[in-house]
Write an enzyme that holds these catalytic residues in place. Structure first.
Site, PDB file in Angstrom:
ATOM      1  N   GLY A 133       0.752  -1.067  -0.106  1.00 55.34           N
ATOM      2  CA  GLY A 133       0.143   0.014   0.212  1.00 55.34           C
ATOM      3  C   GLY A 133       0.827   1.208   0.088  1.00 55.34           C
TER       4      GLY A 133
ATOM      5  N   VAL B 207       0.316   5.492   1.839  1.00 53.07           N
ATOM      6  CA  VAL B 207       0.579   6.194   3.349  1.00 53.07           C
ATOM      7  C   VAL B 207      -0.745   6.300   3.782  1.00 53.07           C
ATOM      8  CG1 VAL B 207       0.007   8.225   2.064  1.00 53.07           C
ATOM      9  CG2 VAL B 207       1.236   8.319   4.203  1.00 53.07           C
ATOM     10  N   THR B 208      -0.567   5.980   5.208  1.00 45.46           N
ATOM     11  CA  THR B 208      -1.710   6.072   6.304  1.00 45.46           C
ATOM     12  C   THR B 208      -1.183   6.581   7.214  1.00 45.46           C
ATOM     13  OG1 THR B 208      -3.764   4.922   6.999  1.00 45.46           O
ATOM     14  CG2 THR B 208      -1.435   3.824   7.093  1.00 45.46           C
TER      15      THR B 208
ATOM     16  N   ILE C 169      -6.264  -1.384   4.916  1.00 45.01           N
ATOM     17  CA  ILE C 169      -5.611  -2.648   4.960  1.00 45.01           C
ATOM     18  C   ILE C 169      -4.260  -2.491   4.079  1.00 45.01           C
ATOM     19  CG2 ILE C 169      -5.807  -4.769   4.200  1.00 45.01           C
ATOM     20  CD1 ILE C 169      -8.703  -4.877   4.277  1.00 45.01           C
TER      21      ILE C 169
ATOM     22  N   CYS D  45      -4.110   6.776   1.573  1.00 48.37           N
ATOM     23  CA  CYS D  45      -3.695   5.511   0.838  1.00 48.37           C
ATOM     24  C   CYS D  45      -3.367   6.060  -0.501  1.00 48.37           C
ATOM     25  CB  CYS D  45      -4.948   4.570   0.730  1.00 48.37           C
ATOM     26  SG  CYS D  45      -5.182   3.921   2.490  1.00 48.37           S
TER      27      CYS D  45
END
Length: 217
Positions: free
Chosen positions: A77, A79-80, A148, A178
């Protein structure tokens, strides 16, 4: 399936613990769930390694002022954000045992969180082409409630899901969550208001659904 819940733990410490537990599962140990809350931290997934943190909106100096750590992770994924009021679940399971491909595993994570949210009166869904769990705001627009990001190494999973319960959404203005431009993030508290269950109840619902999803039938 074992459940470990050490409470609030810095991201790097939780990552180190995951690696230790991953090695134990690889060696034949029991599968487990690791549940934590992290102090404020922005993490970048493998997708950003070659491109750099292009979806970071705030300057690193400003993040330092806010006390927000930055970590380059090895999960999938973009960035979060992780922080208080958000439940992070790291399942450490053997995909072969559950007859799951990587894609099948991600879908199972989505299904499990959607089921847990339904138990708490939060209607949630998948959105085509966007990994994670989404719900609709009063305008009918999809907003992400759970991120996720996983890694599978030697057939055993690392990293997992991050569900926003009472998370301060202002932190998400520091990034493009994200990497999805124009998509908003939400929380259970924003959806349910005063009827939002305590975070302990949410945690119990998640554990129950995850244990059921990954138990032998």
């Amino acid at each position: 399936m074992n459940v470990k819940d050490p409470g609030i733990m810095p991201y790097r410490d939780a990552w180190t613990l995951q690696e230790k537990l991953h090695a134990e599962v690889l060696a034949g140990g029991e599968e487990l769930l690791l549940l934590v809350e992290h102090p404020p931290v922005i993490t970048f997934g493998r997708r950003t390694e070659n491109e750099g943190p292009k979806h970071l909106v705030a300057s690193k100096d400003y993040l330092k002022q806010l006390g927000v750590e930055i970590v380059q992770s090895d999960r999938g994924g973009d960035v979060t954000f992780h922080g208080p009021g958000q439940i992070v679940v790291y399942p450490i399971v053997r995909l072969n045992r559950h007859r799951l491909s990587v894609g099948g595993y991600v879908r199972k994570l989505e299904e499990t969180v959607i089921a847990a949210l339904a138990n708490m009166n939060v209607p949630a869904k998948r959105v085509q082409g966007c990994v994670g769990i989404w719900t609709e705001n009063p305008k009918g627009e999809s907003e992400k409630i759970c991120a996720i990001g996983v890694r599978i190494r030697r057939g055993v999973s690392l990293h997992g899901i991050a569900l926003n319960v009472t998370t301060d959404l202002k932190y998400f203005d520091l990034i493009v969550p994200c990497g999805l431009i124009g998509k908003r993030v939400t929380t259970m508290k924003k959806i349910l208001g005063d009827s939002c269950p305590p975070i302990e109840t949410v945690r119990e619902n998640l554990v129950r659904e995850f244990v059921a999803a990954f138990s032998d039938h």
